[in-house]
Design a protein around this motif. Structure first.
Motif, PDB file in Angstrom:
ATOM      1  N   ALA A 231       8.970   6.716  -0.829  1.00  0.00           N
ATOM      2  CA  ALA A 231       7.291   7.282  -0.599  1.00  0.00           C
ATOM      3  C   ALA A 231       6.338   7.070  -1.372  1.00  0.00           C
ATOM      4  N   ALA A 232       6.931   5.982  -2.416  1.00  0.00           N
ATOM      5  CA  ALA A 232       5.782   5.341  -2.673  1.00  0.00           C
ATOM      6  C   ALA A 232       4.857   4.111  -1.397  1.00  0.00           C
ATOM      7  N   ASP A 233       6.193   4.117  -0.607  1.00  0.00           N
ATOM      8  CA  ASP A 233       5.485   2.769   0.619  1.00  0.00           C
ATOM      9  C   ASP A 233       5.406   3.468   1.906  1.00  0.00           C
ATOM     10  N   ALA A 234       5.042   4.925   1.495  1.00  0.00           N
ATOM     11  CA  ALA A 234       4.548   5.520   3.376  1.00  0.00           C
ATOM     12  C   ALA A 234       3.261   5.782   2.596  1.00  0.00           C
ATOM     13  N   ILE A 235       3.029   6.093   1.192  1.00  0.00           N
ATOM     14  CA  ILE A 235       2.064   6.137   1.279  1.00  0.00           C
ATOM     15  C   ILE A 235       0.728   4.437   1.127  1.00  0.00           C
ATOM     16  N   GLY A 236       1.604   4.328   1.019  1.00  0.00           N
ATOM     17  CA  GLY A 236       1.018   2.120   1.475  1.00  0.00           C
ATOM     18  C   GLY A 236       0.723   2.166   2.400  1.00  0.00           C
ATOM     19  N   GLN A 237       1.241   2.816   3.631  1.00  0.00           N
ATOM     20  CA  GLN A 237       0.890   2.617   5.169  1.00  0.00           C
ATOM     21  C   GLN A 237      -0.365   4.114   5.261  1.00  0.00           C
ATOM     22  N   TYR A 238      -0.677   4.885   4.854  1.00  0.00           N
ATOM     23  CA  TYR A 238      -1.768   5.620   5.168  1.00  0.00           C
ATOM     24  C   TYR A 238      -3.015   5.095   4.214  1.00  0.00           C
ATOM     25  N   VAL A 239      -2.935   4.190   3.217  1.00  0.00           N
ATOM     26  CA  VAL A 239      -4.537   4.207   2.893  1.00  0.00           C
ATOM     27  C   VAL A 239      -4.770   2.851   2.568  1.00  0.00           C
ATOM     28  N   CYS A 240      -4.267   2.145   3.556  1.00  0.00           N
ATOM     29  CA  CYS A 240      -4.790   0.963   3.741  1.00  0.00           C
ATOM     30  C   CYS A 240      -6.071   1.094   5.064  1.00  0.00           C
ATOM     31  N   LEU A 241      -5.647   2.915   5.663  1.00  0.00           N
ATOM     32  CA  LEU A 241      -6.721   2.897   6.699  1.00  0.00           C
ATOM     33  C   LEU A 241      -7.955   3.514   6.589  1.00  0.00           C
ATOM     34  N   SER A 242      -9.153   2.670   7.685  1.00  0.00           N
ATOM     35  CA  SER A 242      -9.852   3.431   7.382  1.00  0.00           C
ATOM     36  C   SER A 242     -10.778   3.271   8.472  1.00  0.00           C
ATOM     37  N   GLY A 243     -11.906   4.137   9.329  1.00  0.00           N
ATOM     38  CA  GLY A 243     -12.387   4.299  10.005  1.00  0.00           C
ATOM     39  C   GLY A 243     -12.731   5.200  10.396  1.00  0.00           C
TER      40      GLY A 243
END
Lengths: 476, 476
Positions: A231-243
């Motif tokens: 779950a943590a790793d899945a979150i990690g893939q989203y929270v690095c996104l911005s745009g």
């Protein structure tokens, strides 16, 4: 009403003054604001208020203390930072901790369902003061909120527009406004397999990403908060996104997020929000950022935070104090309902301008440039070149006050001319009107431009016009 | 910094809202100021500040609480009205009771020997609130003080000039400024045979002459305070006197007073003061009045009190609330020394403007005339005549904000035209810019004068100029 105040004082002063036994200081974490600081604060607040008024806001004021129970249960573990008043018989009171809870109390108590208001006032927190960092126990908050049942994102985007106008008007340099949405965060947690009862604690872990690395935050999630590694790793893939909008579209097609209803609601809202940002010419400043979480638990929709990007170009001071977050806010639709006996909610969205940080930045900038700001607005100093002209000076002051000029003169009977002129130069007073026996006889006044030190004689009957003209030119 | 505030709140809101168990109110003796009241207060304070600035004053600010010992021993029996903070570990604190003691503490602590400052802030007294009379436990004080070693009566008379300019500027109607001198009072008591240790208590009896008859005050002096009958009667012959310079001259020749040195000092000072009043054109308002005593024990020289003389001519409201004293002050040369470790004094003279009373008078006047004041400064409302024009409205708002106009528009997607126009009329917004499909196609905007309801079409490229011109005419 004012009878019998300060009794015994004269008695104490009678023969010998009672020795001062205590340290002469302000309470821990507080300070006086001297004329320089007050002048800077006033000029900053004036500019901020001008923006609030440009957007049609009213202002209200609430007492500095509230019934303790009004604040109870609103600040979680930070409740220990609330200042309580002593129980002197009667109600149990606490100093306000912020302006949002009193605002919600005000709306519920007066059954107000829509208002756009700003409130600038001091709040109180028994925190460990870090005064070198500009953190105090008594400090200003400056809030702008729009309450009312309206269509999606219209007031929300205006709050960001207000922040943008304020930061531009204060010439604080480049800035970015990060935005995110609480429902998208919840949907993302759901999609990543976070149990619902962990949403808030995982959210506050995400909130630390502005200070900690992802590795550290991940560790906190897994080790302290017991989140599954996947779950943590899945979150990690989203929270690095911005745009921008393109990222919204990408996420709307994300297989995992698609399945979480709340994520879709958040993304659709974000899309509207970003479209409105384009209309308000905010697209360059606004950045959709999935790592933005905001600490406050009461947010229910859009959240945002404005961040200063260091010193503006052209500033040579290499010191540049760390500023970071300079404004923040979001939508909180359920707070007012906590105060209403029938739990009737009034949807709200608002922003808090970090005026204390703005004061610090501007004070540091002034001091780096060795600049002082004027603490008075005096336009003319009435001086005398010889002795025994006090009454003539007073007559001229009266004449000039009557004509609505800002005027000062020495409170000494026979001040020295040099001292008077030095005072004018030090205080930045633009003009001096100098009286002497000879000028009085001839019905003229010597008018001195303080900066250039040039003097001309002006006839009494055209004096007011001449001064008005010179001040007009100066200010233009 | 804002991390972790308001925790648990969302949790509480999760399933069912926690019932509101307490009465929704502000603490006893306090109130919220709504937009109407805040707008009135701001406009009053703005006018007062303009006068302070015309006289070259700076402003400072001090914390809302002080170390308790700073306030100890300054307010005599009124000390019981001081609000204390709870002992939560650390320093023992109290809320400020007035602005004068914090000012004196500020001067001593920062070793400031001369300053002319104003301070407008709330102070706190655990009094029995008489809210119908406008008396509260939290209320504004508005002080102007001149500190420094200067020549006699020069700053003193400027304080009275400041009061006079303020009362004129607020158009509060006719007023009188009673003046007296503490040294003259002391000398008069001495001449009448009052023992020195009774000076202050007899002085506070005299102070009641504005509310009680001489017979009642005489009774208090003789029966409660143990003054000899002949002394009381001697006082009675003086305290009925009032007038101008001619009265000073008469008293300078008074056989009894001549023998009291302090009376002569006071009378000579009063003579200079009244001469300066003539120069500042205050002779019509200022009245030398031997019955004025002022309650505060700390005064050491001139004392004064401004009194409103009922409703101004032309006001038909027969209600007219009782106002009386509207400003007061005097010289206090020994207060700062109480805070200085070496008891170094800084002479001060100042005046406190009774802004709460001024607010009450003006609120009563507005309500008698059934008038409301505007709470926003919105200049143009952007309206739409048809559906689906939200984005066009937003574009126009942006254009007008960029041009520095104060602009509002509905936060609903499709507001009704009638509702929008009604809002303009109720809020006193002067102009409405109305958008419709047809106007958009033809590149024009319908500009409506809200008061006259007249509409004209204006081409987009001249819109800003047209609005600027119309607003210029309106405000002129």
């Amino acid at each position: 009403e004012e009878v019998k105040k300060l009794l015994d004082l004269k008695a104490q002063l009678g023969d010998e003054v009672v020795p001062q036994k205590f340290t002469l200081k302000t309470p821990k974490g507080t300070r006086d604001y001297g004329p320089q600081q007050t002048a800077l604060r006033s000029s900053v607040l004036e500019k901020i208020i001008a923006v609030f008024k440009r957007h049609g806001a009213e202002t209200i004021d609430t007492p500095v203390f509230e019934l303790k129970e009004v604040l109870t249960g609103k600040y979680g573990e930070d409740s220990k930072l609330i200042y309580d008043l002593a129980d002197q018989g009667g109600e149990i009171l606490s100093l306000r901790y912020d302006l949002t809870v009193p605002f919600a109390r005000y709306l519920a108590m007066n059954k107000i369902t829509n208002i756009k208001r700003y409130h600038i006032a001091k709040v109180y927190r028994r925190d460990n003061p870090a005064m070198t960092k500009g953190r105090y126990r008594e400090f200003f908050q400056c809030d702008f909120d729009i309450a009312g049942q309206y269509d999606p994102m219209i007031p929300d985007v205006e709050c960001v527009r207000v922040v943008s106008e304020i930061l531009r008007s204060l010439q604080l340099g480049e800035f970015v406004v990060k935005v995110n949405h609480r429902q998208l965060l919840d949907g993302m947690f759901e999609a990543c397999g976070v149990p619902a009862d962990k949403f808030r604690s995982i959210c506050s872990a995400v909130d630390k990403l502005d200070k900690l690395s992802w590795e550290e935050v991940r560790k906190e999630m897994v080790e302290e908060k017991g989140l599954a590694v996947c779950a943590a790793d899945a979150i990690g893939q989203y929270v690095c996104l911005s745009g921008g909008i393109e990222l919204v579209d990408q996420l709307l097609n994300d297989e995992k997020l698609k399945k979480a209803k709340s994520a879709c609601v958040g993304l659709e809202a974000m899309k509207i929000f970003l479209q409105y940002c384009n209309i308000y010419d905010l697209q360059k400043q606004v950045k959709f950022d999935l790592s933005l979480a905001r600490g406050l638990d009461y947010y229910t929709g859009i959240i945002y935070e404005a961040i200063l990007l260091g010193e503006e170009p052209g500033d040579n001071s290499s010191e540049g104090i760390e500023v970071g977050s300079i404004a923040g806010g979001g939508r909180y639709d359920n707070l007012v309902g906590m105060f209403d006996p029938r739990h009737k909610n009034v949807p709200c969205v608002g922003v808090s301008i970090g005026v204390e940080r703005i004061f610090s930045v501007l004070e540091a900038r002034l001091s780096a440039q060795k600049l002082k700001i004027r603490t008075t607005e005096v336009e003319i100093f009435v001086a005398s070149a010889q002795k025994n002209l006090l009454e003539e000076r007073m007559k001229l002051c009266k004449l000039l006050w009557d004509a609505d000029f800002k005027v000062e003169s020495s409170y000494k009977r026979n001040p020295k001319l040099l001292a008077q002129l030095q005072y004018c130069e030090e205080s930045g007073i633009p003009l001096a009107a100098i009286l002497g026996e000879s000028e009085l006889e001839r019905g003229v006044v010597k008018l001195r431009d303080v900066e250039s030190r040039q003097e001309v004689e002006v006839a009494r009957d055209v004096l007011i016009n001449e001064i008005r003209q010179r001040l007009g030119t100066k200010s233009a």
